[in-house]
Design an enzyme around this catalytic site. Structure first.
Site, PDB file in Angstrom:
ATOM      1  N   LYS A 153       0.891  -1.290  -0.267  1.00 40.24           N
ATOM      2  CA  LYS A 153       0.248   0.008  -0.378  1.00 40.24           C
ATOM      3  C   LYS A 153       1.021   1.934  -0.082  1.00 40.24           C
ATOM      4  O   LYS A 153       0.594   2.117  -0.387  1.00 40.24           O
ATOM      5  CB  LYS A 153      -1.225   0.236   0.927  1.00 40.24           C
ATOM      6  CG  LYS A 153      -1.651  -1.459   1.295  1.00 40.24           C
ATOM      7  CD  LYS A 153      -2.499  -0.949   2.733  1.00 40.24           C
ATOM      8  CE  LYS A 153      -2.737  -0.774   3.996  1.00 40.24           C
ATOM      9  NZ  LYS A 153      -1.971  -2.223   3.939  1.00 40.24           N
ATOM     10  N   ARG A 167      -9.524   0.443   9.155  1.00 43.03           N
ATOM     11  CA  ARG A 167      -9.610  -0.183   9.185  1.00 43.03           C
ATOM     12  C   ARG A 167     -10.333  -1.328   9.891  1.00 43.03           C
ATOM     13  O   ARG A 167     -10.206  -1.617  10.503  1.00 43.03           O
ATOM     14  CB  ARG A 167      -7.949   0.224  10.007  1.00 43.03           C
ATOM     15  CG  ARG A 167      -6.742  -0.155   9.488  1.00 43.03           C
ATOM     16  CD  ARG A 167      -5.397  -0.092  10.266  1.00 43.03           C
ATOM     17  NE  ARG A 167      -4.633  -0.704  10.148  1.00 43.03           N
ATOM     18  CZ  ARG A 167      -3.087   0.242   9.489  1.00 43.03           C
ATOM     19  NH1 ARG A 167      -3.147   1.261   8.973  1.00 43.03           N
ATOM     20  NH2 ARG A 167      -2.293  -0.914   9.333  1.00 43.03           N
ATOM     21  N   ARG A 185      11.205  -5.682   5.252  1.00 37.98           N
ATOM     22  CA  ARG A 185      11.639  -3.750   4.914  1.00 37.98           C
ATOM     23  C   ARG A 185      12.479  -2.647   6.228  1.00 37.98           C
ATOM     24  O   ARG A 185      12.855  -3.566   6.882  1.00 37.98           O
ATOM     25  CB  ARG A 185      10.115  -4.003   5.435  1.00 37.98           C
ATOM     26  CG  ARG A 185       9.785  -2.685   4.959  1.00 37.98           C
ATOM     27  CD  ARG A 185       8.208  -1.751   4.690  1.00 37.98           C
ATOM     28  NE  ARG A 185       7.535  -2.379   5.779  1.00 37.98           N
ATOM     29  CZ  ARG A 185       6.231  -1.887   5.694  1.00 37.98           C
ATOM     30  NH1 ARG A 185       5.554  -2.217   5.261  1.00 37.98           N
ATOM     31  NH2 ARG A 185       4.985  -1.623   7.234  1.00 37.98           N
ATOM     32  N   ARG A 200      11.169  -0.991  11.635  1.00 36.94           N
ATOM     33  CA  ARG A 200       9.880  -0.935  11.808  1.00 36.94           C
ATOM     34  C   ARG A 200       9.697  -1.740  13.276  1.00 36.94           C
ATOM     35  O   ARG A 200      10.029  -2.754  13.538  1.00 36.94           O
ATOM     36  CB  ARG A 200       8.711  -0.870  11.083  1.00 36.94           C
ATOM     37  CG  ARG A 200       8.900   0.446  10.975  1.00 36.94           C
ATOM     38  CD  ARG A 200       7.800   0.880   9.481  1.00 36.94           C
ATOM     39  NE  ARG A 200       6.548   0.026  10.753  1.00 36.94           N
ATOM     40  CZ  ARG A 200       5.123   0.007   9.484  1.00 36.94           C
ATOM     41  NH1 ARG A 200       4.933   0.619   8.357  1.00 36.94           N
ATOM     42  NH2 ARG A 200       4.157  -0.017  10.497  1.00 36.94           N
ATOM     43  N   ARG A 229      -0.171  -8.073  13.486  1.00 36.86           N
ATOM     44  CA  ARG A 229      -1.238  -7.202  12.664  1.00 36.86           C
ATOM     45  C   ARG A 229      -2.022  -8.364  11.937  1.00 36.86           C
ATOM     46  O   ARG A 229      -3.151  -7.670  11.347  1.00 36.86           O
ATOM     47  CB  ARG A 229       0.134  -6.172  11.856  1.00 36.86           C
ATOM     48  CG  ARG A 229       0.676  -5.395  13.099  1.00 36.86           C
ATOM     49  CD  ARG A 229       2.166  -4.956  12.136  1.00 36.86           C
ATOM     50  NE  ARG A 229       1.704  -4.888  11.400  1.00 36.86           N
ATOM     51  CZ  ARG A 229       3.266  -3.952  10.629  1.00 36.86           C
ATOM     52  NH1 ARG A 229       3.791  -4.322  10.871  1.00 36.86           N
ATOM     53  NH2 ARG A 229       2.831  -3.360   9.111  1.00 36.86           N
TER      54      ARG A 229
HETATM   55  P1  AMP Z   1       0.993   0.705   8.668  1.00 38.95           P
HETATM   56  O1  AMP Z   1       2.069   1.502   8.865  1.00 38.95           O
HETATM   57  O2  AMP Z   1      -0.132   2.078   7.907  1.00 38.95           O
HETATM   58  O3  AMP Z   1       1.103  -0.155   8.943  1.00 38.95           O
HETATM   59  O4  AMP Z   1       0.447   1.606  10.267  1.00 38.95           O
HETATM   60  C1  AMP Z   1       1.110   1.026  11.470  1.00 38.95           C
HETATM   61  C2  AMP Z   1       0.459   0.939  12.866  1.00 38.95           C
HETATM   62  O5  AMP Z   1      -0.570   2.006  13.683  1.00 38.95           O
HETATM   63  C3  AMP Z   1      -0.622  -0.083  12.922  1.00 38.95           C
HETATM   64  O6  AMP Z   1       0.100  -1.623  13.009  1.00 38.95           O
HETATM   65  C4  AMP Z   1      -1.752   0.468  13.619  1.00 38.95           C
HETATM   66  O7  AMP Z   1      -1.081   0.214  15.081  1.00 38.95           O
HETATM   67  C5  AMP Z   1      -1.349   2.199  13.591  1.00 38.95           C
HETATM   68  N1  AMP Z   1      -2.852   2.739  13.022  1.00 38.95           N
HETATM   69  C6  AMP Z   1      -2.641   3.000  11.815  1.00 38.95           C
HETATM   70  N2  AMP Z   1      -3.216   3.305  10.845  1.00 38.95           N
HETATM   71  C7  AMP Z   1      -4.942   2.856  11.584  1.00 38.95           C
HETATM   72  C8  AMP Z   1      -5.765   3.105  11.052  1.00 38.95           C
HETATM   73  N3  AMP Z   1      -6.763   3.949  10.202  1.00 38.95           N
HETATM   74  N4  AMP Z   1      -6.968   2.810  13.100  1.00 38.95           N
HETATM   75  C9  AMP Z   1      -6.281   1.777  13.626  1.00 38.95           C
HETATM   76  N5  AMP Z   1      -4.918   2.278  13.705  1.00 38.95           N
HETATM   77  C10 AMP Z   1      -4.384   2.466  12.683  1.00 38.95           C
END
Ligand code: AMP
Length: 221
Positions: A15, A90, A127, A160, A171
């Site tokens: 994404k 989400r 990554r 990360r 996740r």
């Molecule tokens: P990502 O970079 O999109 O993988 O997001 C990393 C982390 O941020 C996720 O595992 C969640 O803990 C938090 N996060 C990001 N976007 C959301 C969302 N829309 N709703 C809830 N938590 C989020």
């Protein structure tokens, strides 16, 4: 009319990578809730501190926190014509809240990246992300020219804290339980297009670009 493009899919589906390319191609700002949280964490803001525990555990940050942060971002003037969402929504309540914010004439398009679980794991654990600009490398498939340094800005590359095998498992299960039901939600509204994300990034990008805003499909949901 505002155009909202949602990039949907599990962690590691591509994404972020595709969103930054699409953002340039479609001239729409790239809004990543994960990046917004990471920026807040890096700055040590109260929002960043609140999000930290959830992120490190592979859990979702509570909806009210996410929604305040997201709508604050999308109410900025650069989002007036539209924006590209990466990592949002989400949960069903997040999708409902977004829907309520949009006008009946706004366009929503959801591109769903499909990638097998074993490939997701390989992508996530290899990554390495730039601390300075969030650009992403991969130890095997996209190694940096200089070890540990971002090709784009020379910043430090790090893994990360949520890109470990253990947190990835969490996740993915959170994705299956809380996020994947949105496929049905958007699918029923006629706004969802599935795209095979297990191909070369350029091939995936071309298909996403073509399918970003097809005519004659659903508007707001
Ligand atoms: P990502 O970079 O999109 O993988 O997001 C990393 C982390 O941020 C996720 O595992 C969640 O803990 C938090 N996060 C990001 N976007 C959301 C969302 N829309 N709703 C809830 N938590 C989020």
């Amino acid at each position: 009319m505002t155009r909202v493009l949602i990039l949907f899919g599990p962690p590691g589906a591509g994404k972020g990578t595709q969103a930054s390319r699409l953002s340039a191609a479609l001239a729409l700002p790239h809004v990543s809730t994960g990046d917004l949280f990471r920026e807040n964490r890096a700055k040590g803001t109260p929002l960043g501190k609140k999000a930290q525990t959830f992120m490190d555990a592979g859990q979702l940050v509570p909806d009210d926190v996410v929604l305040d942060m997201l709508f604050d971002r999308t109410s900025k003037s650069d989002c007036r014509e539209g924006y590209l969402l990466d990592g949002f929504p989400r949960t069903i309540p997040q999708a409902e809240a977004l829907s309520k914010r949009l006008a009946a004439t706004d366009r929503v398009s959801v591109l769903n990246l499909i990638v097998p679980d074993d490939v997701l794991l390989e992508r996530i654990t290899g990554r390495r992300s730039c601390k300075a600009c969030s650009n992403v490398h991969h130890v095997r498939t996209a190694p940096p020219k200089a070890p540990g340094r971002c090709d784009k800005c020379g910043g430090e590359l790090v893994q990360r804290t949520d890109d470990t095998t253990e947190v990835f498992g969490k996740r993915l299960s959170v994705y299956r339980q809380q996020t994947q039901p949105l496929e049905g939600w958007y699918g029923r509204a006629g706004n969802l297009v599935n795209v095979d994300g297990n191909r070369a990034p350029d091939v995936v990008f071309e298909e996403l670009r073509q399918k970003a805003f097809p005519e004659q499909r659903g508007g707001r949901v």
